[in-house]
Design a protein around this motif. Structure first.
Motif, PDB file in Angstrom:
ATOM      1  N   MET A  79       0.603   4.071  -2.568  1.00 24.97           N
ATOM      2  CA  MET A  79       0.402   5.375  -2.090  1.00 24.97           C
ATOM      3  C   MET A  79       1.401   6.524  -2.454  1.00 24.97           C
ATOM      4  O   MET A  79       1.288   7.658  -2.533  1.00 24.97           O
ATOM      5  CB  MET A  79       0.042   5.338  -0.700  1.00 24.97           C
TER       6      MET A  79
ATOM      7  N   THR B 204      -7.332  10.900   5.275  1.00 26.23           N
ATOM      8  CA  THR B 204      -8.468  10.815   4.454  1.00 26.23           C
ATOM      9  C   THR B 204      -8.446   9.586   3.504  1.00 26.23           C
ATOM     10  O   THR B 204      -9.761   9.231   3.286  1.00 26.23           O
ATOM     11  CB  THR B 204      -8.242  12.047   3.509  1.00 26.23           C
ATOM     12  N   LEU B 205      -7.549   9.083   2.876  1.00 30.10           N
ATOM     13  CA  LEU B 205      -7.769   7.833   2.335  1.00 30.10           C
ATOM     14  C   LEU B 205      -8.184   6.519   3.093  1.00 30.10           C
ATOM     15  O   LEU B 205      -8.817   5.835   2.509  1.00 30.10           O
ATOM     16  CB  LEU B 205      -6.206   7.496   1.682  1.00 30.10           C
ATOM     17  N   THR B 206      -7.768   6.847   4.223  1.00 25.32           N
ATOM     18  CA  THR B 206      -8.278   5.652   5.206  1.00 25.32           C
ATOM     19  C   THR B 206      -9.649   5.609   5.246  1.00 25.32           C
ATOM     20  O   THR B 206     -10.482   4.607   5.320  1.00 25.32           O
ATOM     21  CB  THR B 206      -7.465   5.677   6.664  1.00 25.32           C
TER      22      THR B 206
ATOM     23  N   LEU C 278     -11.274   4.731   2.358  1.00 28.59           N
ATOM     24  CA  LEU C 278     -11.277   3.019   2.031  1.00 28.59           C
ATOM     25  C   LEU C 278     -12.273   2.348   2.925  1.00 28.59           C
ATOM     26  O   LEU C 278     -13.051   1.670   2.440  1.00 28.59           O
ATOM     27  CB  LEU C 278      -9.951   2.795   2.125  1.00 28.59           C
TER      28      LEU C 278
ATOM     29  N   SER D 129       0.818  -1.057  -0.080  1.00 28.39           N
ATOM     30  CA  SER D 129       0.058  -0.157   0.127  1.00 28.39           C
ATOM     31  C   SER D 129       0.749   1.371   0.237  1.00 28.39           C
ATOM     32  O   SER D 129       0.522   2.233  -0.694  1.00 28.39           O
ATOM     33  CB  SER D 129      -0.793  -0.037   1.157  1.00 28.39           C
TER      34      SER D 129
END
Length: 593
Positions: free
Chosen positions: A484, A494-496, A499, A480
Motif C-alpha cells: 500500500m 476507502t481501500l478497507t 476490500l 499490506s
C-alpha cells in the motif's frame, strides 16, 4: 503462520466454489484448528458461547415474536394512507419503515414482513412489483447498519475488537452513519429509480407447454368464475381432471342436491346441472368451459355468499432461504395430502410451471401458487416457514400477545440503553420474556433460529483467534503496508471498505468480517489510522451487498419481483459506489477519520 494462512485460503476457496455449505466450512475450521494445535479445544468452541452468537439467537427469537403477533404488519395500512396513492411517496415511507425495523431484527425478517403489503400496494396502484421491492430490499440491508444489533457483522464486532484492547461500541454509536446510509439509498431510488429499476409488467413466457406468465401476474389477473355443467353432457366429470388439463383452481362445487363443498372439492364428480366456482384467467376458464360443455355465468350467483374470505382462497408463497422444503419435492412431502392445500403453479426465474409441480425439486426463492382453505394455509405457513406474498385474511393476530411482544422488545432495549446491561443478556431477557408470557412457545422459538448462522459465526471466531496468536495477522499487516505504501487515513479507510465489499460478494458477510477485522486492525495501527474506526468500517462495509443476488434479502425478492441478475448488477453497482462514498464521508464527519 503457514498453517493458519493455509486454512484461511481453504475457507475462502470453499466459500467461493460452494462445494459444501458455508456453515459446514465454518465447522470444518472449528474442528481443524485444535487438531492442528493452532488453538486449544476451549478456544475452538468458545465462539458458540460468545456474546455475538447469543445476541443473534435472541434477536431471531424476538423477531419471530414480533412477526407471529402481526405487530409489524399493522404498520402497513397507515403507511399506505400516508402515501396517498403516490408510488414514490409510498416507496419512501415503506423503505424508511423497513430500515428502522431492520435495525433491530434480521433484515431478511424485516423484508419478509412487508412482502404482502407491497403486493397489495402494487395491485391497488397498478405499479409493477419490481419498482417497489428492490428499493425496499436495499433499505432492509442498509437498515442493518443503524444499530449494533442490526446485522450479524456488527453484532460480532465487539467480540473481534476486544482482544486488541479496543473500546467496545455502544448500541447506537453507529446510528448517525447508518441513518446517512439509509437516506442515501432512498434518495438514490427517488432520483434514479426510473432509470435503474426494471419494469416487469406484462413480461413472461407464453405458448410453452406447462409455462405461462409469472405467478404474481396469475394471481393479479385471475378472478373467480361460476360455471354450470351443461345438460347435454353425458359422462360424469372428475373435478381433479379439470386442473390437470387446464391452469385453473376449483374452489367450490354445488351439487344438484343443494350441497355445497367449499374447501375440498377435488374428490367430487360433476354431473349435468352441477355448479362450480373456479379461479383463473378468463381465457383459460372459457377454454375449459368449451371443452367440457359448461356455461360461464356473468356473476357469482350460487357461490356469492359461500366464498367468504375465511373459507377457500388462493395465495402465493415464497420458499425462503434455509426453509426445510429446499431440495425436496412436494410429492416427497405428501404436501397435498398432509396440508389439504393444492399447488397450482411454481414460479422460478422468468418462468412459471403449471404441470409437474409436485415432481420439481424446490429451490430458495421459488414462488408457489396455492389454493385451499385459509385455515389450511395458516397451518402451512406455521409448519414450513413459507413467506406468503398474499396476505392471509384470517391473520388478525392476538392483540394481547402483540402488546406483550412489543413490551418485551422495548424492555430489551431499555436494559441496553438505560441500565447498560450487556447486549446478549438484554436481548436474551426479551426473548425469554416472550416465551414465558406465551407470545411464542419454546418449540416455536427453537424452530425460528437460523442454526446455519449460529454455526457459521461460532466456527469462524476461532479462526480469527488463531490468526492473531500465530502472528499471521501481523505478518499480513506488514505485507499490506509494503504494497500500500504511505497513504492518508481516509485513503486507507476507502481501500478497507472496497476490500470488505469485495470479500462480502464472494463469501458471507460474517466470514468477511471475521477474516478482515484482525488484519485491518493490525494494518491500521502501523499505517497511522485509528484501528477502532477501521474495524467499524469493516463491520459496516460488510453490508455492502447489492451487486449480486447472493444476499438473503436479494434472493428472497428476486423471484417475487421477477428480477434477473443483470437487474441487480445495474442498480446494485451504482448503490455499491454510493455506499462506499457516503460511508467514508460519514465516518470522517462523525468519527474524525
Amino acid at each position: 503462520m503457514a498453517l493458519v494462512l493455509g486454512l484461511i485460503a481453504v475457507a475462502v476457496f470453499l466459500f467461493v466454489v460452494e462445494w459444501v455449505r458455508v456453515d459446514v466450512v465454518a465447522v470444518l475450521m472449528m474442528v481443524s484448528l485444535p487438531l492442528l494445535g493452532l488453538v486449544t479445544p476451549s478456544e475452538a468452541f468458545r465462539g458458540l458461547s460468545s456474546n455475538a452468537v447469543v445476541s443473534i439467537l435472541a434477536v431471531i427469537i424476538i423477531g419471530e415474536g414480533l412477526d407471529k403477533t402481526g405487530l409489524v404488519n399493522r404498520l402497513a395500512a397507515p403507511i399506505v394512507r400516508l402515501g396517498r396513492g403516490k408510488p414514490s411517496r409510498i416507496t419512501i415511507l415503506v423503505s424508511a419503515t423497513v430500515a428502522v425495523i431492520s435495525s433491530f431484527m434480521q433484515n431478511i425478517g424485516a423484508a419478509a414482513l412487508f412482502l404482502p403489503a407491497l403486493q397489495r400496494i402494487s395491485e391497488r396502484l397498478s405499479v409493477p412489483l419490481s419498482r417497489l421491492l428492490m428499493p425496499v430490499g436495499f433499505s432492509a440491508i442498509l437498515g442493518g447498519t443503524v444499530t449494533l444489533v442490526g446485522s450479524s457483522p456488527l453484532i460480532l464486532l465487539n467480540d473481534l475488537v476486544r482482544p486488541f484492547g479496543i473500546e467496545p461500541f455502544t448500541l447506537f454509536e453507529v446510528t448517525p452513519v447508518g441513518l446517512v446510509l439509509v437516506a442515501a439509498g432512498i434518495l438514490y431510488f427517488v432520483l434514479l429509480g426510473g432509470y435503474v429499476l426494471p419494469d416487469t409488467r406484462g413480461e413472461g413466457v407464453a405458448d410453452e407447454p406447462g409455462i405461462r406468465k409469472s405467478a404474481h401476474m396469475y394471481c393479479q389477473m385471475g378472478k373467480l368464475f361460476e360455471l354450470k355443467v351443461g345438460e347435454s353432457r353425458v359422462s360424469p366429470l372428475a373435478v381433479s381432471s379439470l386442473s390437470e388439463r387446464h391452469p385453473v383452481s376449483v374452489l367450490g362445487v354445488s351439487k344438484t342436491t343443494d350441497r355445497v363443498i367449499a374447501s375440498s372439492p377435488q374428490a367430487e364428480v360433476l354431473r349435468p346441472g352441477d355448479e362450480l366456482v373456479v379461479h383463473g384467467l378468463a381465457e383459460d376458464v372459457y377454454r375449459m368451459a368449451e371443452e367440457y360443455l359448461m356455461e360461464v355465468k356473468e356473476s357469482l350467483e350460487r357461490f356469492g355468499g359461500d366464498l367468504c374470505p375465511d373459507v377457500p382462497g388462493t395465495a402465493e408463497a415464497v420458499i425462503p432461504p434455509n426453509s426445510l422444503m429446499v431440495g425436496k419435492t412436494l410429492g416427497d412431502m405428501n404436501f397435498r395430502e398432509r396440508y389439504g392445500v393444492r399447488p397450482i403453479a411454481l414460479h422460478r426465474g422468468e418462468k412459471v410451471f403449471y404441470s409437474g409441480v409436485s415432481r420439481m425439486s424446490l429451490r430458495e426463492g421459488d414462488v408457489l401458487v396455492l389454493d385451499g382453505s385459509w385455515e389450511r394455509l395458516h397451518i402451512l405457513q406455521k409448519q414450513e416457514k413459507l413467506i406468503f406474498n398474499t396476505p392471509l385474511t384470517a391473520a388478525g393476530g392476538d392483540r394481547k400477545k402483540a402488546l406483550l411482544a412489543g413490551f418485551w422488545f422495548f424492555a430489551a432495549l431499555f436494559l441496553v440503553i438505560v441500565l447498560h446491561v450487556q447486549l446478549s443478556v438484554s436481548l436474551m431477557t426479551g426473548a425469554l420474556g416472550m416465551v414465558v408470557t406465551r407470545v411464542l412457545s419454546m418449540d416455536e422459538a427453537y424452530r425460528s433460529v437460523d442454526w446455519r448462522t449460529v454455526f457459521l459465526l461460532g466456527g469462524l471466531i476461532p479462526l480469527s483467534t488463531a490468526c492473531e496468536k500465530s502472528g499471521a495477522a501481523a505478518w499480513i499487516a506488514h505485507q499490506s503496508l509494503t504494497v500500500m505504501g504511505d497513504v492518508a487515513p481516509v485513503v486507507f479507510l476507502t481501500l478497507t471498505a472496497v476490500l470488505t465489499t469485495a470479500f462480502s460478494l464472494v463469501i458471507s458477510n460474517v466470514g468477511a468480517t471475521v477474516l478482515l477485522v484482525p488484519l485491518i486492525i493490525n494494518v491500521a495501527a502501523q499505517a497511522g489510522a485509528d484501528p477502532r474506526t477501521a474495524a467499524l468500517v469493516v463491520g459496516l462495509a460488510a453490508s455492502n451487498s447489492f451487486t449480486l443476488p447472493t444476499h438473503q434479502v436479494n434472493a428472497l425478492y428476486m423471484s417475487a419481483g421477477r428480477y434477473r441478475s443483470i437487474d441487480f448488477l445495474r442498480a446494485g453497482s451504482i448503490m455499491t459506489v454510493i455506499f462506499i462514498v457516503v460511508l467514508i464521508g460519514a465516518m470522517t464527519l462523525f468519527f474524525g477519520a
